[in-house]
Every structure is written in structure tokens, then in C-alpha cells.
Design an enzyme around this catalytic site. Structure first.
Site, PDB file in Angstrom:
ATOM      1  N   GLY A  56      96.508   5.164 -12.330  1.00  0.00           N
ATOM      2  CA  GLY A  56      97.436   6.067 -11.684  1.00  0.00           C
ATOM      3  C   GLY A  56      96.851   7.461 -11.553  1.00  0.00           C
ATOM      4  N   CYS A  57      97.439   8.260 -10.667  1.00  0.00           N
ATOM      5  CA  CYS A  57      96.873   9.582 -10.373  1.00  0.00           C
ATOM      6  C   CYS A  57      97.022  10.546 -11.554  1.00  0.00           C
ATOM      7  CB  CYS A  57      97.499  10.147  -9.109  1.00  0.00           C
ATOM      8  SG  CYS A  57      99.311  10.171  -9.082  1.00  0.00           S
ATOM      9  N   PHE A  58      98.249  10.723 -12.076  1.00  0.00           N
ATOM     10  CA  PHE A  58      98.431  11.564 -13.252  1.00  0.00           C
ATOM     11  C   PHE A  58      97.591  11.026 -14.419  1.00  0.00           C
ATOM     12  CE2 PHE A  58     102.737  13.395 -11.926  1.00  0.00           C
ATOM     13  CZ  PHE A  58     102.295  14.702 -11.926  1.00  0.00           C
TER      14      PHE A  58
END
Length: 350
Positions: free
Chosen positions: A142-144
Site C-alpha cells: 500500500g502507498c502509506f
């Protein structure tokens, strides 16, 4: 040539993936699937691709003609798709949803891990490069989670994560996907700032998983508070996510309290050594800014030290290093290519 199929090609990640792959010298896109846009030119939806490709979206899924397929679905849809469709065993899969990011016998359903056997490798190259090179099925981070982990990996490996970690991270509006919503349209987002999913963001699952993989034997474990709650013994990652009024990027600060004071030079040395051979993650001697990474696959990391307090700043482009850029990086590794192939992108100067 690597022959590629793309599922869910009409969203933000699908458009970014096509933008990268039409310029990748070792790739041929066989199909870009979108049921609702079948027959339309790709640039009718992704208007920035006008002049780059005459490709059309298709409702067909020619799995027998591809080497790898990218899943650009929303969370929870990848597992459901695989239950209804057969993909040949020789075709590699790169999934950008969160369905298979938890290793071993767990997968995601509605944001929480559930029992589900799978063979997907967690695709964070800075920790799993060798396994990625051998895998058939990959769960893209995921990005975060990518941005936060890259700020903490050197401290985790050195066994310096012994107290609760405070994380604040701001994401651009593209992090919410292409479908309009109450908190994504321009008039609400512009000149605005807000907090959401305070302490309960779903990316905490994969963050704690990686930090526990790296921690030396005998060091405290990091608690997955979404499953175990804050009453469990161990280190918590206290994550506060924010919605920013910009389009792309994630800007993250992490405060780590050490058991003993360390000089900035010693902490910096840990980071420089850990990322010495990393293709896209770089230590910055001075505090970086978000424009240095937007429209690139780079991650920049910087530390400041105040006695026992280490303040880590990390940043990425949420759609590239936080999504499809990292996915293409993983594809390159899986097929034995130069890790940077098709990803030599330049940041905006202004």
C-alpha cells in the site's frame, strides 16, 4: 518482450500503469480490460495518453496470451475475481489491492485479515528483493505502508524500535481513487486539510508485519493494534493519516524514541548503509520536499536527532512508488530485468 494484461485499467492506477508500460522497452500490453469502457480509446478516459497510444479498452481477458497480469482492482475484488476466473499457472500475477498482503495463511476482507491460504509474496523490494525475483504471485504494498516502512526499516533491523512510534502522514487526493466522493471533489479538497481513519488505517497490518520480520531476536514485537488492541504488550505504531489539498504524493514524519541517545552521524550511517544498494530509495542529507519525488518512483528519507528522539521524514509519489511504479519495479525483478527499466522518471523542477 513481456506480454502484459491489465485488469481494472480505467482507474487512476490503471492509467498510470499504462503510461509507464507503453514506454517500457521490454513490454507489450496485450489487453487493458474495462467492462464499462470496452471499445473506447484508452485516451478517452486517461486523456494524458493522447498521442502516446491508440489502444482501446476491451472486455476480453486473453490470459493465454500474456506472461503477467496486473490487478488494478479496489480492495477485496482480487480474491473474488480469482474465485470466478481461471488464470493459467504459468501467468504471473501482480495484485495492487490489499487482499493478499498479509503473508502465510491470512488475507484481507473488509480491511481485516481473515484465514485464506495463498502464496503471494509481499512486494517491498527493500526487504524482499530475492523472494520477489523467484515468486509467481505478488501483493504490491500500500502507498502509506510503503512510505512509512521505508522510514523505519533501518531502525527496525538495528533493533532500535523499542518504544511506541508516532507517525503523521499526508496524502494527495489521488490516494482516494478515481471515483468521486464527498472528500475528494475539488471544492471540498482545495484549500482544506483533514484527518481520517485515526489509529485504524488498514495499512497498519502490513506495516507491523514487516517490522516484526526485521526485528532481531529478543527485541519487543510490534503490535497489530487493529487485531490485538492497545492492551496487548509490545510497540504500537500510532498512525494519524491526513488528507492534503494537493493531487499526488505522501509526506510522512515519524518520531522514534530510542533507549539511549545516539548521534545524528550514527543514525545516518544506519540509513545510508541500509539503502546503499536500493534502486529507488535514497537518503537525503538535507530535509527533502515533496516535489522531489512527485512523478517519480523515488523515495527520499531524512533523519534529525534530538538526544533519544529520532525524527524521520520520508516521502513518495503515492501513485508511483506507492502503487504502479513499485509494481513495475517488481515486474522487472520478477522477470530478471534491470530494476529501473521503464522507470527513469524525472521530478518536476518547479
Amino acid at each position: 518482450m513481456i506480454k502484459v494484461g491489465i485488469l481494472g485499467a480505467a482507474g487512476y492506477t490503471g492509467g498510470e500503469l499504462i503510461r509507464l508500460l507503453v514506454n517500457h522497452p521490454e513490454v507489450e500490453i496485450v489487453f487493458a480490460n474495462s467492462e464499462s469502457n470496452a471499445g473506447n480509446k484508452v485516451y478517452d478516459v486517461h486523456e494524458g495518453l493522447l498521442g502516446d497510444t491508440e489502444m482501446e479498452f476491451t472486455s476480453e481477458m486473453q490470459f493465454d496470451k500474456v506472461d503477467v497480469v496486473f490487478f488494478c482492482f479496489g480492495h477485496g475484488k482480487s480474491e473474488a475475481f480469482l474465485k470466478e476466473h481461471d488464470i493459467p499457472a504459468n501467468v504471473k500475477i501482480i495484485d495492487m489491492a490489499q487482499d493478499f498482503r498479509i503473508a502465510g495463511t491470512e488475507a484481507y476482507q473488509g480491511g481485516a485479515p481473515t484465514a485464506q491460504a495463498h502464496d503471494y509474496v509481499y512486494g517491498l523490494p527493500e526487504t524482499h528483493h530475492d523472494i520477489i525475483a523467484r515468486c509467481q504471485h505478488l501483493a504490491n504494498p500500500g502507498c502509506f505502508a510503503t512510505c512509512i516502512q521505508l522510514g523505519l526499516l533501518p531502525l527496525a533491523k538495528a533493533g532500535l524500535l523499542t518504544n511506541d512510534i508516532s507517525v503523521n502522514a499526508i496524502t494527495g487526493s489521488t490516494g482516494a481513487g478515481q471515483k468521486p466522493g464527498a472528500t475528494t471533489h475539488f471544492s471540498w479538497r482545495n484549500d482544506n486539510f483533514s484527518v481520517y481513519k485515526l489509529f485504524i488505517h488498514q495499512h497498519l497490518h502490513e506495516i507491523t508485519q514487516t517490522l516484526n520480520e526485521l526485528r532481531p531476536e529478543g527485541m519487543p514485537r510490534v503490535i497489530d493494534t487493529l487485531n490485538e488492541g492497545y492492551d496487548a504488550d509490545g510497540i504500537t505504531v500510532d498512525f494519524i493519516p491526513y488528507r492534503g489539498d494537493f493531487t499526488r504524493g505522501i509526506f510522512c514524519t515519524e518520531v522514534v524514541t530510542l533507549d539511549r541517545a545516539m548521534t545524528k552521524e550514527k543514525v545516518e550511517a544506519l540509513y545510508k548503509e541500509y539503502y546503499r544498494d536500493a534502486a529507488f530509495t535514497h537518503y537525503s542529507d538535507k530535509a527533502p520536499d515533496l516535489k522531489q519525488v512527485v512523478n517519480t518512483n523515488k523515495a527520499l528519507v531524512h533523519v534529525d536527532v534530538f538526544g533519544r528522539k529520532v525524527v524521520v521524514t520520508s516521502m513518495i509519489d503515492n501513485l508511483l512508488k506507492g502503487a504502479v511504479g513499485q509494481a513495475v519495479q517488481n515486474m522487472n525483478i520478477m522477470f530478471g530485468l534491470d530494476e529501473k527499466e521503464g522507470l527513469r522518471l524525472k521530478a518536476n523542477a518547479f
